[in-house]
Design an enzyme around this catalytic site. Sequence first.
Site, mmCIF file in Angstrom:
data_model
loop_
_atom_site.group_PDB
_atom_site.id
_atom_site.type_symbol
_atom_site.label_atom_id
_atom_site.label_comp_id
_atom_site.label_asym_id
_atom_site.label_seq_id
_atom_site.Cartn_x
_atom_site.Cartn_y
_atom_site.Cartn_z
ATOM 1 N N LYS A 13 37.428 40.703 49.499
ATOM 2 C CA LYS A 13 38.464 40.701 48.460
ATOM 3 C C LYS A 13 37.979 41.285 47.142
ATOM 4 O O LYS A 13 38.644 42.115 46.543
ATOM 5 C CB LYS A 13 38.851 39.239 48.170
ATOM 6 C CG LYS A 13 40.204 38.857 48.640
ATOM 7 C CD LYS A 13 40.505 37.404 48.235
ATOM 8 C CE LYS A 13 39.342 36.506 48.535
ATOM 9 N NZ LYS A 13 39.208 35.356 47.672
ATOM 10 N N ARG A 88 45.625 29.559 45.106
ATOM 11 C CA ARG A 88 44.746 29.095 46.175
ATOM 12 C C ARG A 88 45.430 28.050 47.042
ATOM 13 O O ARG A 88 44.880 27.634 48.040
ATOM 14 C CB ARG A 88 43.565 28.425 45.540
ATOM 15 C CG ARG A 88 42.118 28.910 45.631
ATOM 16 C CD ARG A 88 41.711 29.991 46.437
ATOM 17 N NE ARG A 88 40.266 30.003 46.621
ATOM 18 C CZ ARG A 88 39.411 30.720 45.902
ATOM 19 N NH1 ARG A 88 39.824 31.498 44.950
ATOM 20 N NH2 ARG A 88 38.124 30.663 46.181
ATOM 21 N N ARG A 127 26.411 38.501 51.081
ATOM 22 C CA ARG A 127 26.770 38.967 49.740
ATOM 23 C C ARG A 127 25.603 38.783 48.772
ATOM 24 O O ARG A 127 24.884 37.806 48.809
ATOM 25 C CB ARG A 127 27.978 38.190 49.228
ATOM 26 C CG ARG A 127 28.241 38.411 47.731
ATOM 27 C CD ARG A 127 29.621 38.049 47.329
ATOM 28 N NE ARG A 127 29.965 36.672 47.593
ATOM 29 C CZ ARG A 127 31.188 36.184 47.370
ATOM 30 N NH1 ARG A 127 32.147 36.973 46.933
ATOM 31 N NH2 ARG A 127 31.433 34.924 47.629
ATOM 32 N N ARG A 160 24.887 34.119 45.240
ATOM 33 C CA ARG A 160 25.727 33.164 44.513
ATOM 34 C C ARG A 160 25.439 31.750 45.015
ATOM 35 O O ARG A 160 25.260 31.553 46.214
ATOM 36 C CB ARG A 160 27.199 33.514 44.763
ATOM 37 C CG ARG A 160 27.971 33.748 43.498
ATOM 38 C CD ARG A 160 29.331 34.286 43.803
ATOM 39 N NE ARG A 160 30.225 33.282 44.371
ATOM 40 C CZ ARG A 160 31.508 33.492 44.597
ATOM 41 N NH1 ARG A 160 32.047 34.673 44.317
ATOM 42 N NH2 ARG A 160 32.273 32.554 45.101
ATOM 43 N N ARG A 171 34.084 26.423 52.381
ATOM 44 C CA ARG A 171 35.074 27.279 51.715
ATOM 45 C C ARG A 171 36.039 27.884 52.725
ATOM 46 O O ARG A 171 37.223 28.063 52.438
ATOM 47 C CB ARG A 171 34.360 28.366 50.889
ATOM 48 C CG ARG A 171 33.780 27.796 49.573
ATOM 49 C CD ARG A 171 32.784 28.727 48.894
ATOM 50 N NE ARG A 171 33.279 30.057 48.739
ATOM 51 C CZ ARG A 171 32.544 31.156 48.864
ATOM 52 N NH1 ARG A 171 31.244 31.060 49.133
ATOM 53 N NH2 ARG A 171 33.080 32.328 48.708
HETATM 54 P P1 AMP Z 1 35.946 32.740 44.269
HETATM 55 O O1 AMP Z 1 35.084 33.492 43.330
HETATM 56 O O2 AMP Z 1 37.388 33.174 44.217
HETATM 57 O O3 AMP Z 1 35.390 32.706 45.662
HETATM 58 O O4 AMP Z 1 35.963 31.226 43.763
HETATM 59 C C1 AMP Z 1 34.783 30.450 43.746
HETATM 60 C C2 AMP Z 1 35.132 28.983 43.587
HETATM 61 O O5 AMP Z 1 35.837 28.773 42.364
HETATM 62 C C3 AMP Z 1 36.050 28.411 44.660
HETATM 63 O O6 AMP Z 1 35.334 28.005 45.802
HETATM 64 C C4 AMP Z 1 36.694 27.245 43.915
HETATM 65 O O7 AMP Z 1 35.797 26.159 43.824
HETATM 66 C C5 AMP Z 1 36.853 27.797 42.517
HETATM 67 N N1 AMP Z 1 38.169 28.455 42.344
HETATM 68 C C6 AMP Z 1 38.397 29.772 42.113
HETATM 69 N N2 AMP Z 1 39.713 30.010 41.989
HETATM 70 C C7 AMP Z 1 40.335 28.813 42.158
HETATM 71 C C8 AMP Z 1 41.692 28.395 42.170
HETATM 72 N N3 AMP Z 1 42.708 29.264 41.987
HETATM 73 N N4 AMP Z 1 41.962 27.074 42.375
HETATM 74 C C9 AMP Z 1 40.975 26.183 42.557
HETATM 75 N N5 AMP Z 1 39.676 26.517 42.586
HETATM 76 C C10 AMP Z 1 39.340 27.813 42.380
#
Ligand code: AMP
Length: 214
Positions: A13, A88, A127, A160, A171
């Site tokens: 993504k 989400r 990653r 990360r 996740r």
């Molecule tokens: P990402 O970078 O999109 O993979 O997000 C990393 C982490 O941030 C996720 O595993 C969640 O813990 C948190 N996170 C990111 N976006 C959201 C969202 N829209 N709602 C809730 N948690 C989020």
Amino acid sequence: MRLVILGPPGAGKGTQANEIVERYNIPHISTGDILRENIKKGTDLGLEAKKYMDQGNLVPDTLVLDLIQERISRADTKDGFLLDGFPRNVSQATSLDAELDKLGIKLDKVINIIVDPKKLIARATSRRVCPTCGETYNIVAKPPKVEGKCDKDGSDLIIRSDDTEETVSRRIEVYTEQTSPLIDYYKAQGTLFDVDGSQSIEQVTEDIFKGLNK
Ligand code: AMP
Ligand code: ZN
């Protein structure tokens, strides 16, 4: 162009989001990036969010809703935006619809990247990211020119903290349970189109542009 990009962890993504925002010249709004910035700066929001993120769980809706509301009302979103990592869950999606309604705008398209669930863990754990500029690499699909170093600034690449196998599995579970219902939600709105994420990075980008131009 007001867009959302959906896909499980490891679908690519972030990589595709970068291509899209460059092509359409719209801001890339990643709630994950904003939360990680807050963690780096040590803000209250960052401290609160980190507990959930390190476990691979979603942070509470109220935290991200405030943040997204503020972000999409900024002047630079006048000609559009790409939401990456938000919404989400269905509750976030209905809140977003309500917010867009208030602003008198609608989502144009929702991009849904599909990858075989069996391949996700391997993809997500390969990653690597640059701590300086945020560029993302993948040791299999998109390696840096020099192993372990950022192409742009030479920084040592890092993994990360939520890309460990255990957190990635969680996740993916969270995605399946809470985020994947959004596919039907946006299908019902008629905005969603699927892209096969198992192809080369370039081919996925091409298919996304085709879908957006329809
Ligand atoms: P990402 O970078 O999109 O993979 O997000 C990393 C982490 O941030 C996720 O595993 C969640 O813990 C948190 N996170 C990111 N976006 C959201 C969202 N829209 N709602 C809730 N948690 C989020
Ligand atoms: Zn870099």
